[in-house]
Write an enzyme that holds these catalytic residues in place. Sequence first.
Site, mmCIF file in Angstrom:
data_model
loop_
_atom_site.group_PDB
_atom_site.id
_atom_site.type_symbol
_atom_site.label_atom_id
_atom_site.label_comp_id
_atom_site.label_asym_id
_atom_site.label_seq_id
_atom_site.Cartn_x
_atom_site.Cartn_y
_atom_site.Cartn_z
ATOM 1 C CG ASP A 1 -1.807 -1.188 1.329
ATOM 2 O OD1 ASP A 1 -2.074 -1.813 0.290
ATOM 3 O OD2 ASP A 1 -2.249 -1.522 2.448
ATOM 4 N NE ARG B 1 -17.353 -5.431 -23.541
ATOM 5 C CZ ARG B 1 -17.128 -6.732 -23.650
ATOM 6 N NH1 ARG B 1 -15.945 -7.228 -23.335
ATOM 7 N NH2 ARG B 1 -18.083 -7.538 -24.051
ATOM 8 N NE ARG C 1 -6.092 -2.396 5.499
ATOM 9 C CZ ARG C 1 -5.401 -3.264 6.210
ATOM 10 N NH1 ARG C 1 -4.271 -2.914 6.752
ATOM 11 N NH2 ARG C 1 -5.852 -4.471 6.383
ATOM 12 C CD GLN D 1 -3.824 -5.031 -6.698
ATOM 13 O OE1 GLN D 1 -3.697 -3.817 -6.684
ATOM 14 N NE2 GLN D 1 -4.900 -5.636 -6.218
#
Length: 349
Positions: free
Chosen positions: A129, A164, A173, A281
């Site tokens: 993060d 699209r 987070r 990830q």
Amino acid sequence: MAKRVGVLTGGGDCPGLNAVIRAVTRRCLDRGYEVLGVREGWRGLVEGRFQPLGPREISGILPRGGTILGTTRTNPYKSDDGVERVLANFEEQGLTALVVIGGEDTLGVASRLFAEHGLPVVGVPKTIDNDLSATDYTFGFDTAVAIATEAIDRLHTTAESHNRVMVVEVMGRHTGWIAVVSGIAGGADVILIPEQPITVEEACEELRRRHDRGKDFSIVVVSEGYELTYSSGHKRGAGQAPAASDEFGHVRLGGVGDLLAKEIEDRTGYETRVTVLGHVQRGGSPTPRDRVLATRYGLKAADLVEEGNFGQMAALRGDAIVSVSLAEAVAELKKVPPEWYEVARAFFG
Ligand code: F6P
């Protein structure tokens, strides 16, 4: 008496953990210390789960994802005798120092144990993060960004073929570091993050503007911590009920991508699909940059142990590895600053 150094990995796993374990162990062994792995984060110290680390254990682990020590989100402060058991097991194992590799939760416990009980701890900043203060970058972030960027690149070609809108939900987070950096790298047309929440209406307007210019496909990157924000001031998050929170009180996130995609399709009429990258990830081998950063952090942590410089964390400032106080590092979350978001915003629409 030879020093006996404990090594612990806590919180979510993260590419580069093994590289830190290797570097700490290697340098400590070179100095004639013993190294003891603590199994499964703080749980290992609460329940007495250990694994000696020697040359054989650290051989070949540099490029390996995950952690050979295992990890949990156990918080010793959450059980009645958790802290006493940590202290007792530390003593019983004859440990003289503990290297704690973790994010704000795991390091927050280390910081408290140092402040309240004088436990000789040294921290290493881990998290995909990148939300830890006092360091420019945590290890694991670069790998997560590389994976997210590759996913965005791949979604680009299929988005273009089908005209699209592709919504990509990434982790992070309560901060939008992964979204902003991978979004810039992947050329996203709109990026939504918790720190600077543009409204659903604004996001749809950007997409319409783009379509009006003849671009009939778009990539939208949304950070899992973004709450749908409306021009009325109303907000709607996708976080699950408090029952799904961990021992640190963190609610399990995920799901905002679906909500956002539905809003975009309903409001613009453009066909919209969602990809949630999730734990992909965090998986697999660390990038060269993360391997090097993790290695430098590990060596620094071992040096802090050698110096008896406890209550400190290895950190990156510019290109230098320095030490900062753990208390400072966990005091507040490092949020994406407006300047970073402005770089992303220059390419919206
Ligand atoms: O902190 C790392 C992280 O991957 C966050 O980005 C995410 O919200 C969380 O962990 C997911 O946790 P878990 O692995 O427990 O689902």
